[in-house]
Design a protein around this motif. Structure first.
Motif: not given
Length: 226
Positions: A199-226
């Motif tokens: 699941l983590v790998s799938s999240v990173l792939l969909k967000l185009g993120a190289a690591n967990r931190t990048a995934a969180v940052v991208t998710a914030i920018k996209l409004g996926l995290i409140d």
């Protein structure tokens, strides 16, 4: 190339016994790491490499769990390439003061964990290595706060983009925001660690993120995290 061995008997019960490769240019930082690594209970062996060619050969011939780089030379070692060609390798970047203050440093220096050079101590290094062994991402608190703050401020600059996560992927993303390891996520969601990794790998792939931190940052920018 020099090799240091962890002092026998320092902590025979330690779960994590890591082989650590070191490639940094700054002499003081290099000497500091040489002094600290042998005394850490989680380190089985540590080797220092002065040239990228020797590092490439060693990574091809031996199994290392962690590669320690400095932000001043991590680009020259093609850290991104190494992480793809050696998927089991974890990279830990020691950030120089200027890079620590730069909003774009983490995007330019993809890694599995970060330490601030001015805060580098044996305890901090030991903690970071253990976090990497547990599949967590070491991140200094003030660096993480600055990163998340900048992500929120620049959210309007990101082009419109649709990312569709499943309900379970959203749950995993929430746990990544909380900084939980795969084992902790598995317990919380009551699924297997293998399922979490997928699941983590799938999240990173969909967000185009190289690591967990990048995934969180991208998710914030996209409004996926409140």
């Amino acid at each position: 190339m020099t090799e240091t061995q962890a002092t026998p008997g320092t902590d025979e019960r330690t779960e994590a016994r890591l082989a650590v490769a070191v490639h940094v240019e700054a002499e003081l930082l290099r000497l500091g790491l040489q002094a600290m690594l042998p005394g850490l209970g989680c380190v089985e062996r540590a080797e220092e490499f002065g040239h990228t060619e020797a590092l490439d050969r060693a990574l091809a011939e031996h199994r290392f769990h962690v590669l320690i780089l400095s932000s001043s030379n991590s680009g020259h070692t093609a850290a991104g390439r190494l992480r793809h060609t050696h998927p089991g390798l974890r990279t830990l970047v020691v950030l120089d003061p200027a890079d620590a203050e730069s909003h774009g440093a983490l995007a330019r220096l993809p890694a599995d964990g970060y330490l601030l050079r001015e805060e580098l101590t044996a305890a901090a290094l030991d903690r970071a290595l253990r976090q990497l062994a547990a599949d967590e991402m070491p991140m200094p608190l003030r660096l993480g706060r600055r990163l998340l703050s900048h992500a929120g401020e620049s959210a309007h600059l990101l082009p419109a983009r649709t990312v569709r996560l499943t309900a379970r992927e959203h749950q995993v993303l929430d746990q990544l925001v909380a900084g939980l390891s795969n084992k902790q996520i598995a317990r919380r969601l009551r699924i297997s660690e293998h399922g979490v990794k997928r699941l983590v790998s799938s999240v990173l792939l969909k967000l185009g993120a190289a690591n967990r931190t990048a995934a969180v940052v991208t998710a914030i920018k996209l409004g996926l995290i409140d």
